[in-house]
Design a protein around this motif. Sequence first.
Motif, mmCIF file in Angstrom:
data_model
loop_
_atom_site.group_PDB
_atom_site.id
_atom_site.type_symbol
_atom_site.label_atom_id
_atom_site.label_comp_id
_atom_site.label_asym_id
_atom_site.label_seq_id
_atom_site.Cartn_x
_atom_site.Cartn_y
_atom_site.Cartn_z
ATOM 1 N N LYS A 234 0.871 -1.140 -0.123
ATOM 2 C CA LYS A 234 -0.171 0.170 0.319
ATOM 3 C C LYS A 234 1.126 1.019 -0.175
ATOM 4 O O LYS A 234 0.588 2.011 -0.818
ATOM 5 C CB LYS A 234 -0.775 0.467 0.799
ATOM 6 C CG LYS A 234 -2.186 1.188 0.697
ATOM 7 C CD LYS A 234 -2.905 0.665 2.116
ATOM 8 C CE LYS A 234 -2.568 1.593 3.240
ATOM 9 N NZ LYS A 234 -2.137 3.146 3.214
ATOM 10 N N SER A 235 1.687 1.061 0.978
ATOM 11 C CA SER A 235 2.600 2.347 1.175
ATOM 12 C C SER A 235 3.331 2.406 -0.695
ATOM 13 O O SER A 235 3.554 3.198 -1.199
ATOM 14 C CB SER A 235 3.765 2.014 2.046
ATOM 15 O OG SER A 235 5.251 3.277 2.042
ATOM 16 N N VAL A 237 1.891 2.390 -3.432
ATOM 17 C CA VAL A 237 1.167 2.291 -3.955
ATOM 18 C C VAL A 237 0.539 3.759 -4.307
ATOM 19 O O VAL A 237 0.756 4.560 -5.106
ATOM 20 C CB VAL A 237 -0.563 1.964 -3.890
ATOM 21 C CG1 VAL A 237 -1.514 2.447 -4.991
ATOM 22 C CG2 VAL A 237 -0.447 0.215 -4.950
ATOM 23 N N THR A 238 0.543 4.062 -2.905
ATOM 24 C CA THR A 238 0.816 5.495 -2.888
ATOM 25 C C THR A 238 2.047 6.368 -2.392
ATOM 26 O O THR A 238 1.459 7.234 -3.387
ATOM 27 C CB THR A 238 0.322 5.729 -0.633
ATOM 28 O OG1 THR A 238 -0.718 4.997 -0.140
ATOM 29 C CG2 THR A 238 0.505 6.912 -0.101
ATOM 30 N N SER A 253 -6.227 12.061 -2.859
ATOM 31 C CA SER A 253 -5.903 10.832 -2.597
ATOM 32 C C SER A 253 -5.513 9.901 -1.614
ATOM 33 O O SER A 253 -4.587 8.915 -1.221
ATOM 34 C CB SER A 253 -3.854 11.726 -3.138
ATOM 35 O OG SER A 253 -3.791 12.216 -2.145
ATOM 36 N N GLN A 254 -5.640 10.695 0.280
ATOM 37 C CA GLN A 254 -5.730 10.358 1.427
ATOM 38 C C GLN A 254 -6.818 9.286 1.291
ATOM 39 O O GLN A 254 -6.714 8.226 1.593
ATOM 40 C CB GLN A 254 -5.813 11.510 1.713
ATOM 41 C CG GLN A 254 -4.240 12.523 1.801
ATOM 42 C CD GLN A 254 -4.602 13.315 3.187
ATOM 43 O OE1 GLN A 254 -5.416 13.629 4.280
ATOM 44 N NE2 GLN A 254 -3.240 14.306 2.980
ATOM 45 N N THR A 257 -6.472 6.130 -0.961
ATOM 46 C CA THR A 257 -4.999 5.664 -0.435
ATOM 47 C C THR A 257 -5.294 4.672 1.643
ATOM 48 O O THR A 257 -4.112 4.709 2.013
ATOM 49 C CB THR A 257 -3.943 5.742 -0.217
ATOM 50 O OG1 THR A 257 -3.926 6.962 0.202
ATOM 51 C CG2 THR A 257 -3.827 6.551 -2.236
ATOM 52 N N ARG A 258 -6.558 5.012 1.980
ATOM 53 C CA ARG A 258 -6.853 4.491 3.365
ATOM 54 C C ARG A 258 -7.699 3.530 3.130
ATOM 55 O O ARG A 258 -8.559 3.301 3.040
ATOM 56 C CB ARG A 258 -7.034 5.588 4.088
ATOM 57 C CG ARG A 258 -5.918 6.754 4.123
ATOM 58 C CD ARG A 258 -6.434 8.155 5.102
ATOM 59 N NE ARG A 258 -7.058 7.697 6.325
ATOM 60 C CZ ARG A 258 -7.098 8.115 7.714
ATOM 61 N NH1 ARG A 258 -5.491 8.300 7.456
ATOM 62 N NH2 ARG A 258 -6.964 7.138 8.704
ATOM 63 N N ASN A 262 -11.234 4.031 1.680
ATOM 64 C CA ASN A 262 -11.906 3.134 0.184
ATOM 65 C C ASN A 262 -12.889 1.673 1.226
ATOM 66 O O ASN A 262 -11.575 0.759 1.509
ATOM 67 C CB ASN A 262 -10.388 3.086 -0.265
ATOM 68 C CG ASN A 262 -10.217 3.001 -1.532
ATOM 69 O OD1 ASN A 262 -12.020 2.001 -1.506
ATOM 70 N ND2 ASN A 262 -8.897 3.219 -2.385
ATOM 71 N N MET A 302 -3.960 -3.130 -4.909
ATOM 72 C CA MET A 302 -4.053 -2.207 -4.303
ATOM 73 C C MET A 302 -4.105 -0.346 -5.324
ATOM 74 O O MET A 302 -4.833 -0.075 -4.954
ATOM 75 C CB MET A 302 -2.958 -1.920 -3.089
ATOM 76 C CG MET A 302 -3.738 -2.835 -1.871
ATOM 77 S SD MET A 302 -2.054 -2.811 -1.150
ATOM 78 C CE MET A 302 -2.809 -4.276 0.253
ATOM 79 N N VAL A 306 -7.695 1.718 -6.042
ATOM 80 C CA VAL A 306 -7.454 3.132 -5.604
ATOM 81 C C VAL A 306 -7.578 3.948 -6.897
ATOM 82 O O VAL A 306 -8.667 5.068 -6.688
ATOM 83 C CB VAL A 306 -5.983 3.256 -5.081
ATOM 84 C CG1 VAL A 306 -4.972 5.074 -5.207
ATOM 85 C CG2 VAL A 306 -5.371 2.726 -3.800
#
Length: 330
Positions: A234-235, A237-238, A253-254, A257-258, A262, A302, A306
């Motif tokens: 996930k990190s 992808v973020t 975006s926040q 990616t949470r 999401n 992920m 996203v």
Amino acid sequence: MKSLTSRAFLPINTDLFNNPKYQELSCDAMVLYSLYSQRKEVSTFHSQTGNDTFTDSEGIFIYFSNDEAAKILRMSVRKISTLRSQLIDCGLISVIRHGLKNFKIYVNTPETTPAETNLVLPWANFDFEKPIKSVPADSASTKSQKLPINQSNNNQTKLLLSRESNESVSQNQSNTLVAPKKSEKDVLNELSLDSIITRLKDTFSLPVVSRLKVLANNSYTKIKWFSDTIFKAKSQVTKKLLSDARWLYNPASQEATRFESNDLLKRGLESALLQIAEIVYKGKEKIQNKAKFIYVYLRNFMANAVKQYLIDNYELTEDDEIELNLLLSF
């Protein structure tokens, strides 16, 4: 949970409900009869083991005072006297005075319900206890013979019940397998596992946590690796999404990616883990590097979650979607 056959209970003969002869019999009287009938089992036990204390020319009898019955059934002695009269009138018991205060009670079996009767309680009677075989009074097997679950007629029976119970406890203790003591390593693994699961429940859904436990085979080391791999994927992808200036300071975006915001990430993670288990552990093709495969699979899942969240919740032009696809491609 204990089964019915391993717990003490008071059965009621269904003929008392079905046979028209007993239709005027109250439920309280039925329960009193059941108490008498169960105590008769103890008298029968003594008779079959050579003790004729509760047997005379009329047959097997019991002692059961109205005071004792009133205490058990939580009603007055006068009420018990009335109920006992009902049982006498129905032919279910007969009572003979014995001495100044005692009464011998002879408990009779209810008459079988006629075949043509429309049953109100169409359940067959059955016994949980096996029939007690007659044995000589001095037989050694008498000690190990089981008494019916019941109260006793006198102190002698109470002693027998107590002795039989104590012997059973001793035998059970001697036959019980002692569980091996857990090693310090196992204890630490359980404590660490409980700790990490508690933390994961704050982020993931319960199905996801359950799936992780299965994949990790309840190993703290493995479940920690899985959780670290999930957050690492996930990190990345973020980081890839925020590398574009358009999304760097964008609140969307926040949200995307949470796990908390999401739902595609939160709900889809369980399916992703299930697919991983099918491919890695049950698939026909052998995976050379399982750790790398799991990481790449989670990262791609992920990235798609996203991307789909942004497309579903924000008005993006066709060019925006193309740029987003390129941005989140690995």
